[in-house]
Design a protein around this motif. Structure first.
Motif, mmCIF file in Angstrom:
data_model
loop_
_atom_site.group_PDB
_atom_site.id
_atom_site.type_symbol
_atom_site.label_atom_id
_atom_site.label_comp_id
_atom_site.label_asym_id
_atom_site.label_seq_id
_atom_site.Cartn_x
_atom_site.Cartn_y
_atom_site.Cartn_z
ATOM 1 N N ARG A 189 32.574 45.361 45.767
ATOM 2 C CA ARG A 189 31.849 44.406 45.122
ATOM 3 C C ARG A 189 30.872 43.663 46.021
ATOM 4 O O ARG A 189 31.619 43.036 47.095
ATOM 5 N N ASP A 203 29.967 37.684 46.157
ATOM 6 C CA ASP A 203 29.994 36.990 44.875
ATOM 7 C C ASP A 203 30.276 35.576 45.249
ATOM 8 O O ASP A 203 31.119 34.804 45.061
ATOM 9 N N ARG A 232 24.465 31.341 42.309
ATOM 10 C CA ARG A 232 25.594 32.333 42.573
ATOM 11 C C ARG A 232 25.667 33.870 42.572
ATOM 12 O O ARG A 232 24.602 34.235 41.930
ATOM 13 N N MET A 250 29.436 44.292 36.809
ATOM 14 C CA MET A 250 30.630 43.299 36.362
ATOM 15 C C MET A 250 30.012 42.920 35.006
ATOM 16 O O MET A 250 28.935 42.252 34.915
ATOM 17 N N GLU A 304 30.825 39.924 33.119
ATOM 18 C CA GLU A 304 31.689 38.590 33.082
ATOM 19 C C GLU A 304 30.927 37.481 32.206
ATOM 20 O O GLU A 304 31.226 36.385 32.626
ATOM 21 N N ASP A 351 35.949 35.251 34.816
ATOM 22 C CA ASP A 351 34.728 34.445 34.461
ATOM 23 C C ASP A 351 34.210 34.530 33.112
ATOM 24 O O ASP A 351 33.793 33.882 32.394
ATOM 25 N N ARG A 369 37.252 27.538 34.847
ATOM 26 C CA ARG A 369 38.368 28.236 35.346
ATOM 27 C C ARG A 369 39.452 27.570 36.488
ATOM 28 O O ARG A 369 40.361 27.739 36.621
#
Ligand code: PEP
Ligand code: MG
Length: 592
Positions: free
Chosen positions: A352, A355, A378, A449, A451, A475, A485
């Motif tokens: 990935r 992130d 982000r 992804m 999410e 997420d 979270r």
């Protein structure tokens, strides 16, 4: 008085039965029982007090400063050796920068003369100088110099800790339970993970970094324990029960006996999992399921290989950047990705791209001072905004592809536009490699992804333009339910079995089927035994969990019948309330 403090006070007075009076309570986020000494982790820079000294004390204060510098230099040398051998040279880079700062004679002279002329204690002079230098660097237009301000802060903290005799930088000298207000990913980079027995924090939620790390390490953890950092001191004995969320400070001999027995029982239960190392991952009626691993280092790739996973479903690359800074070179990244690809051989390694943001920062917490970092700057947004960083990482991945079977996964995709923009950057990465005559794997599969709810709603279109999809439930739960979270205050509302979340997962799986594109789940749900039959019932056939949850996950898959799982999922997804969904699953706490 907060409930926990009241309990401790009662206990000190001898009120009530000791076993219950001394129990502090938090949220269990990683199962298991551990008994061990406390390591109190803290932020020291903001807490230093300036104290006037007498002229006669000047030389002694300077000697304290010089001793701290010597000690930190020695520690840095051993950090560099240890991290180079565990994670590679690139990850040790940050500590080399720290060592260079300490070699700077002008920097040390400024602090010595601060002590002499202002007649102030050494730690306050260090704190003031570090803050001054850090804000000068922070104001720079050059991102490299801005990044160095974090190094200055880090080294300043270490020096002060040594002068005060506290060890917030976490050089665990022996196995200990880390107790902290909150733990960020970058806080844990310097920890010798082999010596972490468990975690207890005041803040942080179920999917905050400390929780994920504790599950990756397979150590018990409890978060959200009010006032814990004020109630314990380094070296005191603690029992942490990661199954119930109970924490006992300085337990009685009876409590120690009781929990030692529990530990022995757990060891027996773990040993019972060993037959699952060699077992193939199929449901009880023979339906094959792919079980992969989530990793964030080469070391974890080895752990994953040891339990016979079908590949790496998620390689989180943030730790590499947290350890070595955003400037980590293409070659340094290539070496790490290549090692993981080689360990996995023909099996897929899903890397990935970076992130950062949200709750994963490179440098100080929330450097942009965003009010709402999870919704802010982000992940893919940062990458598309910094093509040099993005392309550098993808070049490294493409090159590593020649040594195995790598795939690229783009995080936090919210629309097809971002997917296409990422593809353009990928083409740029390939073009520059071709032009430079550098060899790479041309047909590296790409995936998004899923999410964010918007991605679920266009998952059909994302699937049509991807080679695979990966559902990040950590997420997805947060964004679907609008529940942070990492916030302990709303942790009770973080419920992955909410029918709304399940509908999101189901829709994504169906979009994958229509486009004939595999869909995996790589969030923490995939490694949670009580959720696995549910995910299988929703049609998920690829799961990715931290290496030390793999055997539990495999057992759970092997014990599940595909038709029964489908029936279960139908009942849970059509529940009217979250409570009803939880009851059907027999879940009393969201960790299951
Ligand atoms: C997720 O969000 O589920 C995920 C796997 O990514 P991370 O936990 O790193 O945000
Ligand atoms: Mg995520």
């Amino acid at each position: 008085m907060p409930e926990n403090k009241k309990r401790m006070a009662e206990n000190a007075r001898g009120d009530g039965a000791e076993a219950t009076a001394a129990a502090l309570r938090g949220i269990p986020v990683s199962p298991g029982v551990v008994i061990g000494p406390v390591f109190l982790f803290g932020d020291i820079l903001g807490e230093v007090e300036a104290r006037r000294i007498q002229p006669s004390e000047v030389e002694a204060e300077i000697a304290r400063l010089d001793d701290a510098v010597k000690l930190v230099k020695k520690e840095l040398t051993s950090d560099i050796e240890r991290i180079s051998s565990e994670l590679g040279d690139s990850e040790a880079g940050i500590f080399l920068v720290h060592a260079m700062i300490l070699e700077d004679a002008k920097f040390l002279d400024t602090m010595r003369s601060g002590i002499r002329t202002d007649l102030l204690n050494a730690e306050s002079v260090v704190a003031a100088e570090m803050k001054r230098m850090s804000s000068v660097l922070m104001a720079s237009d050059d991102s490299y110099l801005r990044d160095r301000s974090y190094d200055i802060t880090d080294i300043g903290k270490r020096m002060i800790e040594r002068m005060l005799g506290v060890w917030a930088h976490c050089p665990l000298t022996h196995p200990m339970i880390v107790v902290a207000n909150e733990l960020r990913a970058s806080d844990t980079v310097s920890m010798d993970r082999g010596r972490v027995l468990g975690f207890v924090t005041e803040h942080g939620g179920r999917e905050a970094h400390a929780a994920i790390l504790s599950r990756a390490l397979g150590v018990p953890a409890v978060v959200g324990v009010p006032s814990i950092t004020g109630l314990v001191r380094s070296g005191e004995l603690l029992i942490v029960d990661g199954n119930t969320g109970e924490v006992f400070v300085n337990p009685s001999p009876e409590m120690l006996d009781r929990y030692s027995t529990k530990q022995e029982e757990e060891a027996v239960a773990w040993a019972a999992l060993s037959p699952f190392v060699e077992k193939s991952t199929s449901m009880s009626d023979g339906v094959r399921v792919k079980l992969m691993a989530n990793i964030s280092s080469v070391e974890e790739a080895r752990d994953a290989a040891a339990v016979n996973v079908d590949g790496i479903g998620l390689f989180r690359t943030e730790m590499l950047f947290m350890a070595a800074g955003l400037g980590v070179s293409e070659n340094e990244q290539y070496e790490v990705y290549r090692s993981v690809a080689e360990i996995m051989g023909k099996k897929p390694v899903t890397i990935r791209t970076l992130d950062i943001g949200g709750d994963k920062f490179v440098g100080p917490e929330n450097p942009l001072q965003e009010h709402n970092p999870h919704l802010g700057y982000r992940s893919i947004r940062v990458l598309l905004d910094n093509p040099e960083l993005f392309i550098r990482q993808m070049r490294a991945i493409l090159r590593a592809g020649l040594h195995g079977n790598v795939r690229i996964l783009w995080p936090m995709i919210s629309c097809v536009d971002e997917l296409r923009a990422a593809k353009i950057c990928l083409e740029d990465a390939k073009r520059t490699l071709t032009e430079g005559g550098v060899e790479y794997q041309e047909d590296v599969p790409i995936g998004a992804m899923i999410e964010i709810p918007s991605a679920v709603m266009v998952a059909d279109r994302l699937a049509a333009e991807s080679d695979f999809l990966s559902i990040g439930t950590n997420d997805l739960v947060q964004y679907t339910l609008a529940v942070d979270r990492g916030n302990v205050k709303v942790d009770h509302l973080y419920r992955p079995h909410d029918p709304a979340v399940l509908a999101m997962i189901q829709r994504t799986v169906e979009s994958g089927l229509v486009a004939d594109v595999p869909v995996s789940v790589c969030g923490e749900m995939a490694g949670t035994a009580s959720y696995i039959p549910l995910l299988l019932g929703l049609g998920v056939r690829e799961l990715s969990a931290t290496p030390n949850r793999v055997l539990l996950a495999r057992r759970s898959i092997c014990e599940t019948d595909s038709r029964e799982a489908r029936g279960l999922a139908e009942r849970v997804i059509s529940a009217a309330t979250v409570a009803e969904a939880g009851e059907i699953l027999g879940i009393s706490s969201p960790r299951g």
